[in-house]
Motif scaffolding. Sequence first.
Motif, PDB file in Angstrom:
ATOM      1  N   PHE A 582       1.993   4.581 -13.543  1.00  0.00           N
ATOM      2  CA  PHE A 582       2.054   6.113 -14.054  1.00  0.00           C
ATOM      3  C   PHE A 582       0.661   6.711 -14.293  1.00  0.00           C
ATOM      4  O   PHE A 582      -0.271   6.403 -14.953  1.00  0.00           O
ATOM      5  CB  PHE A 582       2.722   6.013 -15.563  1.00  0.00           C
ATOM      6  N   THR A 583       0.505   8.082 -13.562  1.00  0.00           N
ATOM      7  CA  THR A 583      -0.441   8.523 -13.719  1.00  0.00           C
ATOM      8  C   THR A 583      -0.643   9.556 -14.976  1.00  0.00           C
ATOM      9  O   THR A 583      -1.558   9.844 -15.591  1.00  0.00           O
ATOM     10  CB  THR A 583      -0.897   9.617 -12.555  1.00  0.00           C
ATOM     11  N   LYS A 584       0.482   9.940 -15.323  1.00  0.00           N
ATOM     12  CA  LYS A 584       0.717  10.769 -16.615  1.00  0.00           C
ATOM     13  C   LYS A 584       2.149  10.722 -17.192  1.00  0.00           C
ATOM     14  O   LYS A 584       2.975  10.298 -16.503  1.00  0.00           O
ATOM     15  CB  LYS A 584       0.394  12.305 -16.327  1.00  0.00           C
ATOM     16  N   TYR A 585       2.084  11.009 -18.549  1.00  0.00           N
ATOM     17  CA  TYR A 585       3.507  11.125 -19.159  1.00  0.00           C
ATOM     18  C   TYR A 585       3.251  11.985 -20.365  1.00  0.00           C
ATOM     19  O   TYR A 585       2.517  11.628 -21.342  1.00  0.00           O
ATOM     20  CB  TYR A 585       4.210   9.886 -19.334  1.00  0.00           C
ATOM     21  N   ASN A 586       3.879  13.039 -20.318  1.00  0.00           N
ATOM     22  CA  ASN A 586       3.488  13.970 -21.545  1.00  0.00           C
ATOM     23  C   ASN A 586       4.880  14.599 -22.031  1.00  0.00           C
ATOM     24  O   ASN A 586       5.846  14.616 -21.348  1.00  0.00           O
ATOM     25  CB  ASN A 586       2.597  15.099 -21.244  1.00  0.00           C
ATOM     26  N   ALA A 587       4.902  15.115 -23.222  1.00  0.00           N
ATOM     27  CA  ALA A 587       6.105  15.574 -23.690  1.00  0.00           C
ATOM     28  C   ALA A 587       5.673  16.859 -24.605  1.00  0.00           C
ATOM     29  O   ALA A 587       4.623  16.766 -25.312  1.00  0.00           O
ATOM     30  CB  ALA A 587       7.077  14.557 -24.651  1.00  0.00           C
ATOM     31  N   GLY A 588       6.598  17.868 -24.667  1.00  0.00           N
ATOM     32  CA  GLY A 588       6.257  18.907 -25.759  1.00  0.00           C
ATOM     33  C   GLY A 588       7.460  19.729 -25.796  1.00  0.00           C
ATOM     34  O   GLY A 588       8.691  19.655 -25.392  1.00  0.00           O
ATOM     35  N   ILE A 589       7.287  20.465 -27.068  1.00  0.00           N
ATOM     36  CA  ILE A 589       8.518  21.392 -27.637  1.00  0.00           C
ATOM     37  C   ILE A 589       7.754  22.688 -27.764  1.00  0.00           C
ATOM     38  O   ILE A 589       6.579  22.855 -28.193  1.00  0.00           O
ATOM     39  CB  ILE A 589       8.917  20.838 -28.921  1.00  0.00           C
ATOM     40  N   GLY A 590       8.622  23.859 -27.274  1.00  0.00           N
ATOM     41  CA  GLY A 590       7.954  25.236 -27.593  1.00  0.00           C
ATOM     42  C   GLY A 590       9.208  26.063 -28.166  1.00  0.00           C
ATOM     43  O   GLY A 590      10.402  26.124 -27.899  1.00  0.00           O
ATOM     44  N   LEU A 591       8.788  27.297 -29.000  1.00  0.00           N
ATOM     45  CA  LEU A 591       9.639  28.006 -29.667  1.00  0.00           C
ATOM     46  C   LEU A 591       8.888  29.498 -29.176  1.00  0.00           C
ATOM     47  O   LEU A 591       7.781  29.801 -29.565  1.00  0.00           O
ATOM     48  CB  LEU A 591       9.425  27.926 -31.072  1.00  0.00           C
ATOM     49  N   ASN A 592       9.650  30.378 -28.609  1.00  0.00           N
ATOM     50  CA  ASN A 592       9.231  31.805 -28.327  1.00  0.00           C
ATOM     51  C   ASN A 592      10.205  32.719 -28.866  1.00  0.00           C
ATOM     52  O   ASN A 592      11.509  32.635 -28.781  1.00  0.00           O
ATOM     53  CB  ASN A 592       9.512  31.693 -26.799  1.00  0.00           C
ATOM     54  N   THR A 593       9.664  33.646 -29.372  1.00  0.00           N
ATOM     55  CA  THR A 593      10.215  34.922 -29.767  1.00  0.00           C
ATOM     56  C   THR A 593       9.362  36.356 -29.324  1.00  0.00           C
ATOM     57  O   THR A 593       8.273  36.008 -29.034  1.00  0.00           O
ATOM     58  CB  THR A 593      10.382  34.916 -31.318  1.00  0.00           C
ATOM     59  N   PRO A 594      10.060  37.457 -29.429  1.00  0.00           N
ATOM     60  CA  PRO A 594       9.061  38.366 -28.907  1.00  0.00           C
ATOM     61  C   PRO A 594       7.896  38.765 -29.949  1.00  0.00           C
ATOM     62  O   PRO A 594       6.974  39.169 -29.285  1.00  0.00           O
ATOM     63  CB  PRO A 594      10.149  39.766 -29.410  1.00  0.00           C
ATOM     64  N   ASP A 595       8.130  38.079 -31.184  1.00  0.00           N
ATOM     65  CA  ASP A 595       6.593  38.536 -31.798  1.00  0.00           C
ATOM     66  C   ASP A 595       5.799  37.180 -32.104  1.00  0.00           C
ATOM     67  O   ASP A 595       4.554  37.387 -32.289  1.00  0.00           O
ATOM     68  CB  ASP A 595       7.354  38.690 -33.303  1.00  0.00           C
ATOM     69  N   PHE A 596       6.169  36.068 -31.808  1.00  0.00           N
ATOM     70  CA  PHE A 596       5.372  34.970 -31.853  1.00  0.00           C
ATOM     71  C   PHE A 596       5.939  33.843 -30.790  1.00  0.00           C
ATOM     72  O   PHE A 596       7.023  33.878 -30.494  1.00  0.00           O
ATOM     73  CB  PHE A 596       5.172  34.324 -33.413  1.00  0.00           C
ATOM     74  N   SER A 597       4.817  32.911 -30.615  1.00  0.00           N
ATOM     75  CA  SER A 597       5.309  31.706 -29.931  1.00  0.00           C
ATOM     76  C   SER A 597       4.527  30.407 -30.291  1.00  0.00           C
ATOM     77  O   SER A 597       3.138  30.493 -30.748  1.00  0.00           O
ATOM     78  CB  SER A 597       4.806  32.086 -28.338  1.00  0.00           C
ATOM     79  N   ALA A 598       4.934  29.101 -30.368  1.00  0.00           N
ATOM     80  CA  ALA A 598       4.529  28.108 -31.086  1.00  0.00           C
ATOM     81  C   ALA A 598       4.696  26.962 -30.311  1.00  0.00           C
ATOM     82  O   ALA A 598       5.807  26.881 -29.560  1.00  0.00           O
ATOM     83  CB  ALA A 598       5.008  27.741 -32.371  1.00  0.00           C
ATOM     84  N   ALA A 599       3.863  25.769 -29.858  1.00  0.00           N
ATOM     85  CA  ALA A 599       4.143  25.013 -29.078  1.00  0.00           C
ATOM     86  C   ALA A 599       3.574  23.681 -29.688  1.00  0.00           C
ATOM     87  O   ALA A 599       2.128  23.725 -30.222  1.00  0.00           O
ATOM     88  CB  ALA A 599       3.397  25.285 -27.767  1.00  0.00           C
ATOM     89  N   LEU A 600       4.098  22.550 -29.305  1.00  0.00           N
ATOM     90  CA  LEU A 600       3.407  21.169 -29.695  1.00  0.00           C
ATOM     91  C   LEU A 600       3.643  20.158 -28.445  1.00  0.00           C
ATOM     92  O   LEU A 600       4.716  20.201 -28.167  1.00  0.00           O
ATOM     93  CB  LEU A 600       4.189  20.697 -31.106  1.00  0.00           C
ATOM     94  N   ILE A 601       2.544  19.882 -28.002  1.00  0.00           N
ATOM     95  CA  ILE A 601       2.333  18.844 -26.830  1.00  0.00           C
ATOM     96  C   ILE A 601       1.665  17.685 -26.995  1.00  0.00           C
ATOM     97  O   ILE A 601       0.613  17.534 -27.742  1.00  0.00           O
ATOM     98  CB  ILE A 601       1.894  19.745 -25.732  1.00  0.00           C
ATOM     99  N   LEU A 602       2.406  16.568 -26.658  1.00  0.00           N
ATOM    100  CA  LEU A 602       1.827  15.416 -26.704  1.00  0.00           C
ATOM    101  C   LEU A 602       1.257  14.935 -25.483  1.00  0.00           C
ATOM    102  O   LEU A 602       2.027  14.599 -24.611  1.00  0.00           O
ATOM    103  CB  LEU A 602       2.828  14.121 -27.170  1.00  0.00           C
ATOM    104  N   MET A 603       0.091  14.736 -25.171  1.00  0.00           N
ATOM    105  CA  MET A 603      -0.393  14.835 -23.581  1.00  0.00           C
ATOM    106  C   MET A 603      -1.467  13.567 -23.517  1.00  0.00           C
ATOM    107  O   MET A 603      -1.615  12.819 -24.469  1.00  0.00           O
ATOM    108  CB  MET A 603      -1.167  16.039 -23.450  1.00  0.00           C
ATOM    109  N   ASP A 604      -1.980  13.390 -22.332  1.00  0.00           N
ATOM    110  CA  ASP A 604      -2.968  12.270 -22.061  1.00  0.00           C
ATOM    111  C   ASP A 604      -2.220  11.018 -22.338  1.00  0.00           C
ATOM    112  O   ASP A 604      -2.922  10.095 -22.949  1.00  0.00           O
ATOM    113  CB  ASP A 604      -4.309  12.418 -22.822  1.00  0.00           C
ATOM    114  N   LYS A 605      -1.140  10.765 -21.730  1.00  0.00           N
ATOM    115  CA  LYS A 605      -0.337   9.368 -21.952  1.00  0.00           C
ATOM    116  C   LYS A 605      -0.231   9.220 -23.428  1.00  0.00           C
ATOM    117  O   LYS A 605      -0.271   8.072 -24.027  1.00  0.00           O
ATOM    118  CB  LYS A 605      -1.096   8.359 -21.380  1.00  0.00           C
ATOM    119  N   GLY A 606       0.114  10.208 -24.274  1.00  0.00           N
ATOM    120  CA  GLY A 606       0.139  10.134 -25.937  1.00  0.00           C
ATOM    121  C   GLY A 606      -0.827   9.813 -26.712  1.00  0.00           C
ATOM    122  O   GLY A 606      -0.863   9.590 -27.833  1.00  0.00           O
TER     123      GLY A 606
END
Length: 702
Positions: A582-606
């Motif tokens: 495996f060259t990569k495996y990442n996961a994330g969650i994102g929340l988007n609204t007109p006024d704000f946006s938040a994201a949390l990402i697990l990257m670089d193979k965890g």
Amino acid sequence: MKSKRADIHRHRFILTSIFFILFLCALASINEIRFDSFLKFGKCAIANIPFHESSSNSSSTTTNLLPTNSSSNEDDIRILIGILTLPDQYHRRHFLRMIYGTQSPLGAQIDVKFVFCNLTKEDQKVLVALEIMRYDDIIIMNCKENMNKGKTYTYFSSLPEMFNDTDRPYPPYHYVFKADDDTYFRLDNLVESLRPLPREDLYYGYVIPCRSMDPFVHYMSGMGYMISWDIVEWIRDSEIPKNHMEGPEDKIFGEWMREGHRARNRFNAKWSMYNHPEPPTTCTHELWPNTTAVHLLKNQEKWIQTLNYFNVTRHILTWLSPNLLSQSNQSPPLKTVPPIVIHDTPHQFVTLIPSYLALPLSFPFHNHTTTLPRPKKPQNITHTHSPSPVSAGAAATRARRRSLAFLLLLPHFARLSSPLLVVFGAMASSSPAPFSDIGKRAKDLLFKDYNFDHKYTLSVLSPTGMALTATGVNKDQVFVGDINTVYKSGRTTVDVKVDTYSNVSTKVTINDIISSTKTTFSFNIPDHKSGKMDVQYLHHHAAFNSSIGLNPTPVLELAAAVGSKDLSLGGEIGFDTASASFTKYNAGIGLNTPDFSAALILMDKGKTLKASYIHSVDPFKSVAAEMTHRFSTYENSFSIGSSHLVDPITTVKTRFSDNGRIAMLCQREWRPKSLITFSTEYDLKARNAAAPKFGLALALKP
């Protein structure tokens, strides 16, 4: 004796017959003179009635009373008025055809079309098909009828595909309206208000809230607003509208313009556009002569009152019965005051302010009637429900549409179980953004457009659909560049790039090979192992992206996101078949609204966790932050930044990072679609007080 009497009777009969024939000839000549006089009198009487000749394309049993078209001028203003309505509103559509079919402004070509979503009833499929065959002024979009779930986006984003491929001049329309079916537009006043305005990056309408006169603060009312064709194409291509479609659509449209930094030229048509005066609110206004549009005509009584005020049918009523309008002439005429037009040249900020608004609210408005002259024969208006001389290509397009409409009727004639539907445009979707877009809003604010070298870009777009872009970068005394050519034809886009090292990169994109998919083939020359195929699929609650290398030992990549456009959860993996790893495996969650946006990402193979957040303080200011934690070294890093819209054409951004680097960017659109960007960065922790970095980027698009 008998023979003599017979001769006498024969002579009398002959003489009597001759006199009778002469009498008949004289009588016929007298009657002919009288008949000719009667015809002349009749022609004079009929000439006083304004009427329009029926088109040669009309049926012999049908008289077309709508204006016919004369030859058009390429300098005319081309306008599309799309009236969003419902399939069942048959009577309203016929009524509006009469309203707009009897207006003929000079110097403009205006198409009026009725827009609604898929047909769902059996009677709709028959009756709407008949309307298409008769008038050819209906657009059926592939969507479900809705108020705030993407109908506006579907309408605007579908138009380029419908009209750019025709043999019309480019652009097919200078301006495109989205209007309600309870709004009455006076086309002459509309055209006159558009003549001094720019034909690019324009946003025209009635500013909301009702007390506001500044078109750059909020958005335009849904009674009817207009944009230029370049914004229509931007809506089709940009990811901003695609990711933000649900909610009050007119308000969301204004947010698209703000987030995309579009509509640098805005026109506030208040108070030439307003709501009907009954019931009175802050958005209503008394009827007055300098009117472009009246909204909220919800019943026939309000329509009749409005049409009577503007004397729409006076020239006909006066000929039929001069006494019908005798009482209306007794009202004192309204003294009209020319509106004050304010031009703010740098921003093309134009607004209409009637000068009498400064008077007390008890200012008396009188009924105003004007004897209108008999309308001239239409010169330069195009109504889609009126046959007109068109080119062979346009005629073929119209014939195809009518043939398709006829196909709508075939299932009912043949009693088939599954009728065929004719639909146009793209389906409005609420699917989540691709996994790669999670956290993109904050990342763009913090890092996009920062450049600390010298970069120059020149883009040229031809009317045939080909775009040519030349880019050059001067970095560390070394100049590199490339030439990029993009050609679009239907659903296919071909992108070819050649750089200074003679590398040729080619990308071919095909949309909708299968519904809701986008397939891309790419390869580089001379690298014969660089071929790759990417496939993107969008579903209502999922988005998938996959790629595979076109070589014996390919790298496989797959990314998926599920949820909605507001909340999405996704991940991506990459697998190298050559090393079986495996060259990569990442996961994330994102929340988007007109006024704000938040994201949390697990990257670089965890091994790394990244959190980002962006918040719109107001329509002009936004702030963002990004923090990264590395589990292996327990290191933390962060960046914070802000963006401020100084005016509609100038943006200032700032950024500060934990490594002591401070950056600032100033971007200005010095002419439409041409940007100049100045960037600078200073390292507070650098030894020997290193000089700050400066960068300049110039993008020209004639």
